[in-house]
Design a protein around this motif. Structure first.
Motif, PDB file in Angstrom:
ATOM      1  N   ILE A   2       0.868  -1.172   0.000  1.00  0.00           N
ATOM      2  CA  ILE A   2       0.000   0.000   0.000  1.00  0.00           C
ATOM      3  C   ILE A   2       0.903   1.220   0.000  1.00  0.00           C
ATOM      4  O   ILE A   2       1.746   1.376   0.881  1.00  0.00           O
ATOM      5  CB  ILE A   2      -0.937  -0.008   1.213  1.00  0.00           C
ATOM      6  CG1 ILE A   2      -1.831  -1.249   1.152  1.00  0.00           C
ATOM      7  CG2 ILE A   2      -1.776   1.268   1.253  1.00  0.00           C
ATOM      8  CD1 ILE A   2      -2.537  -1.571   2.438  1.00  0.00           C
ATOM      9  N   LEU A   4       1.281   5.414  -0.294  1.00  0.00           N
ATOM     10  CA  LEU A   4       0.618   6.696  -0.087  1.00  0.00           C
ATOM     11  C   LEU A   4       1.579   7.821  -0.439  1.00  0.00           C
ATOM     12  O   LEU A   4       2.782   7.714  -0.207  1.00  0.00           O
ATOM     13  CB  LEU A   4       0.204   6.853   1.384  1.00  0.00           C
ATOM     14  CG  LEU A   4      -0.629   5.743   2.009  1.00  0.00           C
ATOM     15  CD1 LEU A   4      -0.826   6.022   3.498  1.00  0.00           C
ATOM     16  CD2 LEU A   4      -1.961   5.591   1.306  1.00  0.00           C
ATOM     17  N   GLU A  59       1.767  -0.954   5.969  1.00  0.00           N
ATOM     18  CA  GLU A  59       1.180  -2.282   6.150  1.00  0.00           C
ATOM     19  C   GLU A  59      -0.017  -2.099   7.057  1.00  0.00           C
ATOM     20  O   GLU A  59       0.114  -1.554   8.163  1.00  0.00           O
ATOM     21  CB  GLU A  59       2.190  -3.224   6.784  1.00  0.00           C
ATOM     22  CG  GLU A  59       3.418  -3.451   5.928  1.00  0.00           C
ATOM     23  CD  GLU A  59       4.526  -4.204   6.655  1.00  0.00           C
ATOM     24  OE1 GLU A  59       4.322  -4.612   7.827  1.00  0.00           O
ATOM     25  OE2 GLU A  59       5.596  -4.371   6.049  1.00  0.00           O
ATOM     26  N   THR A  60      -1.187  -2.520   6.597  1.00  0.00           N
ATOM     27  CA  THR A  60      -2.402  -2.328   7.380  1.00  0.00           C
ATOM     28  C   THR A  60      -3.380  -3.455   7.121  1.00  0.00           C
ATOM     29  O   THR A  60      -3.319  -4.115   6.075  1.00  0.00           O
ATOM     30  CB  THR A  60      -3.068  -0.972   7.045  1.00  0.00           C
ATOM     31  OG1 THR A  60      -4.164  -0.759   7.940  1.00  0.00           O
ATOM     32  CG2 THR A  60      -3.580  -0.922   5.607  1.00  0.00           C
ATOM     33  N   PRO A  64      -9.660  -0.729   1.980  1.00  0.00           N
ATOM     34  CA  PRO A  64      -9.418   0.553   1.311  1.00  0.00           C
ATOM     35  C   PRO A  64     -10.341   1.691   1.748  1.00  0.00           C
ATOM     36  O   PRO A  64      -9.871   2.813   1.959  1.00  0.00           O
ATOM     37  CB  PRO A  64      -9.618   0.227  -0.170  1.00  0.00           C
ATOM     38  CG  PRO A  64      -9.313  -1.223  -0.281  1.00  0.00           C
ATOM     39  CD  PRO A  64      -9.775  -1.828   1.015  1.00  0.00           C
ATOM     40  N   LEU A  67      -9.248   2.834   5.148  1.00  0.00           N
ATOM     41  CA  LEU A  67      -7.959   3.526   5.020  1.00  0.00           C
ATOM     42  C   LEU A  67      -8.190   4.948   4.522  1.00  0.00           C
ATOM     43  O   LEU A  67      -7.602   5.893   5.043  1.00  0.00           O
ATOM     44  CB  LEU A  67      -7.030   2.760   4.082  1.00  0.00           C
ATOM     45  CG  LEU A  67      -5.678   3.407   3.796  1.00  0.00           C
ATOM     46  CD1 LEU A  67      -4.889   3.674   5.076  1.00  0.00           C
ATOM     47  CD2 LEU A  67      -4.873   2.546   2.833  1.00  0.00           C
ATOM     48  N   THR A  71      -7.100   8.314   6.510  1.00  0.00           N
ATOM     49  CA  THR A  71      -6.183   9.325   5.965  1.00  0.00           C
ATOM     50  C   THR A  71      -6.861  10.688   5.925  1.00  0.00           C
ATOM     51  O   THR A  71      -6.225  11.702   6.213  1.00  0.00           O
ATOM     52  CB  THR A  71      -5.644   8.931   4.570  1.00  0.00           C
ATOM     53  OG1 THR A  71      -6.725   8.732   3.665  1.00  0.00           O
ATOM     54  CG2 THR A  71      -4.775   7.678   4.652  1.00  0.00           C
ATOM     55  N   MET A  95      -3.884   8.050  -1.683  1.00  0.00           N
ATOM     56  CA  MET A  95      -3.673   6.623  -1.821  1.00  0.00           C
ATOM     57  C   MET A  95      -3.293   6.355  -3.282  1.00  0.00           C
ATOM     58  O   MET A  95      -4.105   6.558  -4.182  1.00  0.00           O
ATOM     59  CB  MET A  95      -4.939   5.851  -1.434  1.00  0.00           C
ATOM     60  CG  MET A  95      -4.687   4.412  -1.124  1.00  0.00           C
ATOM     61  SD  MET A  95      -6.172   3.467  -0.606  1.00  0.00           S
ATOM     62  CE  MET A  95      -7.060   4.617   0.438  1.00  0.00           C
ATOM     63  N   TYR A  97      -1.628   3.290  -4.460  1.00  0.00           N
ATOM     64  CA  TYR A  97      -1.918   1.886  -4.726  1.00  0.00           C
ATOM     65  C   TYR A  97      -2.365   1.212  -3.438  1.00  0.00           C
ATOM     66  O   TYR A  97      -1.864   1.532  -2.360  1.00  0.00           O
ATOM     67  CB  TYR A  97      -0.664   1.138  -5.194  1.00  0.00           C
ATOM     68  CG  TYR A  97      -0.110   1.534  -6.527  1.00  0.00           C
ATOM     69  CD1 TYR A  97      -0.774   1.232  -7.711  1.00  0.00           C
ATOM     70  CD2 TYR A  97       1.130   2.156  -6.620  1.00  0.00           C
ATOM     71  CE1 TYR A  97      -0.230   1.564  -8.942  1.00  0.00           C
ATOM     72  CE2 TYR A  97       1.689   2.487  -7.852  1.00  0.00           C
ATOM     73  CZ  TYR A  97       0.997   2.188  -9.006  1.00  0.00           C
ATOM     74  OH  TYR A  97       1.545   2.512 -10.221  1.00  0.00           O
ATOM     75  N   TYR A  98      -3.251   0.254  -3.578  1.00  0.00           N
ATOM     76  CA  TYR A  98      -3.590  -0.661  -2.493  1.00  0.00           C
ATOM     77  C   TYR A  98      -3.343  -2.044  -3.083  1.00  0.00           C
ATOM     78  O   TYR A  98      -4.246  -2.649  -3.671  1.00  0.00           O
ATOM     79  CB  TYR A  98      -5.043  -0.479  -2.049  1.00  0.00           C
ATOM     80  CG  TYR A  98      -5.376  -1.178  -0.752  1.00  0.00           C
ATOM     81  CD1 TYR A  98      -5.535  -0.452   0.423  1.00  0.00           C
ATOM     82  CD2 TYR A  98      -5.523  -2.556  -0.695  1.00  0.00           C
ATOM     83  CE1 TYR A  98      -5.845  -1.087   1.614  1.00  0.00           C
ATOM     84  CE2 TYR A  98      -5.827  -3.192   0.496  1.00  0.00           C
ATOM     85  CZ  TYR A  98      -5.986  -2.456   1.641  1.00  0.00           C
ATOM     86  OH  TYR A  98      -6.290  -3.087   2.836  1.00  0.00           O
ATOM     87  N   ILE A 110      -8.571   3.695  -7.231  1.00  0.00           N
ATOM     88  CA  ILE A 110      -7.261   3.075  -7.046  1.00  0.00           C
ATOM     89  C   ILE A 110      -6.998   2.204  -8.274  1.00  0.00           C
ATOM     90  O   ILE A 110      -7.876   1.440  -8.653  1.00  0.00           O
ATOM     91  CB  ILE A 110      -7.209   2.199  -5.779  1.00  0.00           C
ATOM     92  CG1 ILE A 110      -7.526   3.028  -4.540  1.00  0.00           C
ATOM     93  CG2 ILE A 110      -5.844   1.545  -5.633  1.00  0.00           C
ATOM     94  CD1 ILE A 110      -7.617   2.205  -3.282  1.00  0.00           C
TER      95      ILE A 110
END
Length: 159
Positions: A2, A4, A59-60, A64, A67, A71, A95, A97-98, A110
């Motif tokens: 992921i 950002l 890392e989460t 999405p 997230l 953010t 964001m 990429y996820y 995304i």
């Protein structure tokens, strides 16, 4: 992975990036990698101060949409007020990429729809994820950077 993009061009830009990193670690998960901080020309709306930008890999376990909520909450906590698209801001967290997910909703797209057009995104992204494959364009970050027609200045920030 992921990825950002952090950006700030108002106030104490360095502090904003550091606080964003801290809050990402507190609210999102492990910040596994960070690019250098780059000073970059504004894009879109060019009559504004230069930006400081940084790409981070996190890392989460958050999905999405959560997230994105986190953010945006971090941006708000750091004083961001949304007045103008591509306008000046205290902090911005995009964001990019996820993983290899492709998402298109009214609130979230995304991969980021403009990342391949922006040197201020691609240069720090290439530093930490040069071989990451864009799931739609099927090109690596380095390939996207090589093909990018944006000529805006992007240089490592020396504080």
């Amino acid at each position: 992975m992921i990825l950002l993009l952090l950006g700030a061009n108002l106030g104490d830009r360095i502090r904003a990036l550091h606080r964003a990193n801290e809050l990402l670690a507190d609210r999102v998960g492990v910040v596994a990698q960070r690019s250098a901080i780059y000073e970059t020309a504004p894009w879109g709306v060019t009559d504004q101060p230069t930006y400081l930008n940084q790409v981070v890999a996190v890392e989460t376990t958050l999905p999405p949409d959560e997230l994105l909520r986190q953010t945006q909450a971090i941006e708000q906590a750091l004083g961001r007020v949304r007045l103008e698209r591509w306008g000046a801001r205290l902090i911005d967290i995009d964001m990019l990429y996820y993983g290899q997910l492709i998402i298109q909703t009214p609130h979230l797209t995304i991969p980021h729809p403009y990342l391949h057009q922006r040197r201020f995104t691609l240069v720090p992204l290439a530093e930490i994820a040069p071989d990451f494959l864009h799931p739609i364009l099927q090109k690596t970050t380095l390939e996207l950077l090589t093909e990018c027609t944006d000529t805006s200045e992007v240089k490592i920030f020396n504080s």
